[in-house]
Design an enzyme around this catalytic site. Structure first.
Site, PDB file in Angstrom:
ATOM      1  N   GLY A 232      -6.220  -7.208   2.694  1.00  6.52           N
ATOM      2  CA  GLY A 232      -7.085  -8.384   2.601  1.00  6.52           C
ATOM      3  C   GLY A 232      -6.284  -9.662   2.414  1.00  6.52           C
TER       4      GLY A 232
ATOM      5  CG  MET B 221       1.000 -10.375  -0.793  1.00  4.56           C
ATOM      6  SD  MET B 221       0.754  -8.920  -1.862  1.00  4.56           S
ATOM      7  CE  MET B 221       1.883  -9.324  -3.183  1.00  4.56           C
ATOM      8  CD  GLU B 222      -0.631  -9.852  -5.705  1.00 11.56           C
ATOM      9  OE1 GLU B 222      -1.313  -9.645  -4.690  1.00 11.56           O
ATOM     10  OE2 GLU B 222      -0.239  -8.937  -6.458  1.00 11.56           O
ATOM     11  CG  ASN B 223       3.146 -13.356  -1.015  1.00 13.17           C
ATOM     12  OD1 ASN B 223       3.576 -12.232  -1.171  1.00 13.17           O
ATOM     13  ND2 ASN B 223       2.346 -13.683  -0.017  1.00 13.17           N
TER      14      ASN B 223
ATOM     15  CD  GLU C 190      -5.079 -11.636  -3.127  1.00 11.51           C
ATOM     16  OE1 GLU C 190      -4.021 -11.405  -3.747  1.00 11.51           O
ATOM     17  OE2 GLU C 190      -5.844 -10.727  -2.730  1.00 11.51           O
TER      18      GLU C 190
ATOM     19  CG  HIS D 235      -3.080 -10.777  -8.203  1.00 13.24           C
ATOM     20  ND1 HIS D 235      -3.041  -9.742  -9.103  1.00 13.24           N
ATOM     21  CD2 HIS D 235      -3.617 -10.250  -7.062  1.00 13.24           C
ATOM     22  CE1 HIS D 235      -3.527  -8.644  -8.533  1.00 13.24           C
ATOM     23  NE2 HIS D 235      -3.889  -8.922  -7.302  1.00 13.24           N
TER      24      HIS D 235
HETATM   25 ZN    ZN Z   1      -4.950  -7.625  -6.105  1.00 17.25          ZN
END
Ligand code: ZN
Length: 881
Positions: free
Chosen positions: A268, A270-272, A305, A308
């Protein structure tokens, strides 16, 4: 790769890294086929590791072109480099630097892990272990480093260059058509949070000031020409940032926060750190190309995200066994955000539907595993509903058990104590044990024990003594590797419903914690309530206070009373679902009487009629949930064994049809009342009205196909938004014939250049419960909008088909064969997408014998295919075990 050949990684084998990497300086020169990556790693021995150990860096399909230690080229016999690792045999026993150069081909990266290109845009995906596809590294979350990243690319190809943290320099490369940008992220982070983006992208932006006065530049980047669809994501971002400040006291911690949408993405989003990368499906929205459901999921995933940043990034996971530490907690946080933004009961109902459909079914089959697994072969196969959704339920129970206040203080303590560390579930729970003064060791069993517990409840009223006794017992069925189960701590929220509402609860029981909460932490217990003035109806698990199955033998009459009178909205909804479920379970078994089902339909229709008349308009979103019966797959799960999907589907059609017939006039009237001339707005109230109208349309289509087709036609032609158009299409898929095919064609013409809308079109067709669907799906694979290379297309068409209860589970096995063939084909290019698709087989063991054999044969066919990825081999092996 055969699964048996893959090593099992075990939680109990965890040991700290022998080396640490404090700083990472990356110099990345982007080019489509030859991207050069120069990494300067600042290493030192880990005081907690083994002194004098060799340095073994992870790699994945890498090619080394240069290596220097403290700036001096290493002797060939001082190291060993292969695609999967780089070893420095005898590194100095002090701090030193390592310079490593690798050359990558992002255009050839079809796995979408590491550095790849998504329609010309360079992007990365490093969780869980993709960074090792970029450079050799200690690719584990407990190795945290400060990153400085210089990106260089052709100006024309990649005018936008982004990485984590703050931008500290930009410039031209003299004498070339190239430019560069330097990014610095002051927060130490594990490699899985590294990201870069390079490409031609449009963006929308907004200035933001945090509660503690920091200025932040927010931006959402999208494909050129799509900036008009980025506004909702940006708006959601601002709202969730405010919410996290208000509710969790969390402020953002960099000068920039960027979100980038790409069209090829395995998951879905990504929390970079500071650079969230999203599947464009969860960013792009306008009324013509996104549904109400899309608006809601964009809001939820943007929040997820963003959240996070604290639960995942500032505090990360020590190892991948702790995945739920960040995921379960962050799902809990995003669920709470959505509940506050929208309707709490409606959100809870939707979440519980998902939990039961995805997690309960996982827990009941061969892929069941604890919220914190103890061993894995391929971590990518553990981004599951159990880790995410059940993980969130565990946090929710914790909050109920210790109370909102101790929970809040526990979260504060966790943020304070674990900030900047790679933490464990134990450290997390310790914070709450401290603030609540409770021993949470028993509660911790939720992380260890797989399987969905069942609570068996029964009540007795003693009219003379005015006493009500509630007996509760719990059991958890065996799951793979866990034959016997211990009791878990179950918060059971309850009310005793009398003629005029909830009766006061008086009891001396030690299991009663006050405020309508019983804590069931033993195999069984009885709670005696005194001064109960009348025979009550128990309303248990209010708000779904624990992720369990409840067996409570209430009559349908009592359930219908709860449906109309319970003070808890969730249980009102649940009561009617229970009546329908019971009827469908009975009718979905062979040899049942149709008349019985029809009598039940009349009873349910009567209750619905009354409800819709009295309250349908008061809360349409809730009413839409009430109107939606349990799905055939819910009934299959409830039956649990010897399942015949056709019988269940037939019963479901019969029940829906009969209810729809009885309510036809009411539903048509309701649709008229709810119709609006106002232009589309995505807010929850407007979405709720559309949801109810469209739920009604679905029932009418089943009950009265001719009237249904007319309404579909009208709605499709007059709609000013995708929600209503798609609902019309979905209703039409229930009515076989020329008109359906015509509408399918019209839809495709209108949205020919909208891949995300065509995904919905593909899925709607893949879900048609008719024998022709398999051929239709095969035909659609030839459609010019379809591609096996794009995960969204695959999930829509092939994943949609695999979710089609009757057609995937065709009695001739052709559905299994088709999906198995697709898994094998996809595995050559994208193992993650392939293994998720193979997960569709997770419920095969509950089928009747013929289908079961056929499903098993297809699974076995996959399992014995030579050259399988670890991802697919692992799922096949566990599914067959
Ligand atoms: Zn997550």
């Amino acid at each position: 790769m055969r699964a048996e050949d893959t090593p099992l990684i075990r939680l109990e084998d965890y040991r700290p890294s022998d080396w640490l990497i404090d700083t990472v300086d990356l110099d990345i020169s982007l080019a489509p086929q030859q991207t050069r990556v120069r990494a300067l790693l600042g290493l030192r021995p880990n005081p907690a590791g083994q002194p004098g150990a060799p340095l073994i860096l992870d790699g994945d399909e890498l090619a080394l072109s240069e290596i220097k230690l403290d700036g001096v080229t290493l002797d060939a016999n001082a190291f060993a480099a292969g695609p999967q690792s780089l070893t420095v045999h005898a590194p100095p026993r002090r701090g030193f630097t390592l310079t490593i150069e690798t050359v990558l081909d992002p255009s050839a990266n079809t796995k979408l892990m590491g550095l790849y290109r998504s329609s010309k845009v360079y992007c990365t995906q490093c969780e869980a272990d993709g960074f090792r596809r970029i450079t050799y590294f200690l690719d584990r979350p407990d190795v945290m480093s400060v990153y400085t990243v210089r990106l260089e690319a052709a100006k024309a190809e990649a005018p936008v260059l982004l990485s984590n943290g703050n931008r500290v320099a930009t410039g031209e490369v003299p004498g070339s058509d190239r430019h560069f940008a330097v990014w610095h992220d002051p927060h130490p982070k594990p490699a899985y949070l590294f990201a870069l983006v390079g490409g031609a992208l449009d963006h929308v932006r907004e200035d933001y000031v945090t509660a503690d006065g920091q200025q932040v530049e927010l931006a959402v980047y999208v494909e050129p020409g799509k900036a008009g669809r980025a506004g909702w994501a940006l708006d959601s971002l601002v709202r969730c940032m405010r919410w996290d400040e208000r509710v969790f006291g969390r402020n953002y911690d960099l000068d920039v926060f960027n979100v980038v949408a790409v069209s090829d993405f395995n998951m879905g989003a990504m929390e970079n750190k500071g650079l969230n990368i999203f599947n464009d499906k969860y960013v792009l929205a306008d009324p013509q190309t996104a549904t109400d459901g899309d608006y809601a999921s964009i809001e939820a995933i943007i929040a997820h995200e963003y959240f996070h940043n604290w639960t995942g990034n500032r505090i990360t996971c020590r190892d991948w066994f702790q995945l739920c530490l960040k995921e379960g907690l962050t799902v809990f946080r995003d669920q709470e955000f959505s509940s506050d933004e929208r309707s709490r009961p409606v959100k809870r109902i939707a979440d519980v539907r998902t939990l039961r459909a995805t997690q309960f079914s996982e827990d009941a089959g061969p892929l069941a595993h604890p919220v914190r697994p103890r061993a894995y072969k391929e971590i990518n196969n553990f981004y599951t509903p159990t880790v995410y959704e059940k993980g969130a339920e565990v946090i929710r129970m914790l909050k109920v058990l210790i109370g909102a206040d101790a929970f809040k203080r526990g979260m504060d303590l966790y943020f304070e104590r674990c900030d900047g560390t790679a933490a464990t579930i134990e450290e997390f729970l310790d914070c709450f044990a401290e603030t609540s003064g409770r021993d949470l060791s028993h509660f911790a069993r939720w992380y260890e024990q797989a399987g969905t517990p069942t609570i068996v409840a029964s009540g007795r009223y003693d009219a003379r003594a005015k006493r009500y006794t509630l007996d509760l017992a719990q059991t958890t069925p065996p799951t793979p590797g866990q034959a016997t189960k211990q009791p878990v701590v179950l918060p059971v929220t309850l009310g005793l419903v009398g003629r005029d509402g909830d009766l006061p609860l008086t009891t001396g029981s030690s299991a009663y914690a006050g405020d309508g909460l019983i804590v069931l932490d033993q195999p069984s217990l009885s709670v005696v309530f005194s001064d109960v003035a009348e025979a009550p109806i128990p309303s248990l698990l209010r708000g779904f206070s624990a992720p369990v199955r409840l067996e409570l033998d209430l009559s349908d009459a009592d359930l219908l009373r709860l449906f109309s009178a319970d003070s808890d909205s969730f249980n009102r909804w649940q009561a009617l679902q229970s009546v329908a479920t019971r009827a469908l379970v009975a009718a979905g078994r062979p040899g049942t009487d149709r008349a019985v089902l029809l009598a039940k339909a009349a009873e349910i229709a009567g209750a619905l009629e009354h409800f819709l008349r009295e309250q349908g308009l008061a809360d349409p979103a809730f009413a839409a949930q009430v109107l939606r019966l349990p799905a055939p797959a819910d009934i299959a799960r409830e039956i649990g064994g010897d399942v015949d999907p056709d019988a269940i589907y037939g019963a479901h059609r019969n029940l829906s049809g009969a209810i729809g017939q009885a309510l036809e006039a009411t539903l048509i009237g309701l649709r008229d009342t709810l119709a609006t001339k106002a232009t589309y707005a995505p807010d929850a109230a407007s979405a709720g009205r559309r949801a109810l109208r469209n739920e009604a349309l679905g029932l009418i289509a089943i009950a009265a196909p001719e009237a249904g087709a007319r309404l579909v036609e009208q709605q499709f032609s007059s709609a000013d938004n995708l929600t209503d158009r798609l609902a019309a299409l979905a209703a039409m898929t229930l009515i076989p014939g020329e008109a359906r095919e015509h509408l399918i064609g019209r839809f495709a013409e209108i949205y020919a250049s909208e891949p995300l809308v065509l995904d919905k079109w593909l899925m709607a067709q893949a879900l048609i419960a008719e024998p022709g669907t398999l051929d239709r799906v095969k035909r659609l694979m030839q459609h010019k909008g379809f591609s096996l290379g794009n995960p969204n297309r695959v999930r829509a068409l092939i994943g949609g088909f695999a979710a089609n209860l009757t057609q995937f589970n065709r009695a001739d096995g052709a559905g299994y064969e088709f999906v198995a063939d697709m898994v094998i084909a996809l595995d050559r290019t994208n193992p993650q997408v392939a293994s998720r698709l193979l997960g569709s087989f997770k419920s095969w063991k509950m089928l009747e014998p013929t289908r079961k054999d056929l499903a098993q044969a297809s699974l076995a066919m996959v399992a014995r295919t030579p050259g399988l990825s670890r991802d697919v081999a692992d799922i096949a092996e566990r599914a067959l075990a």
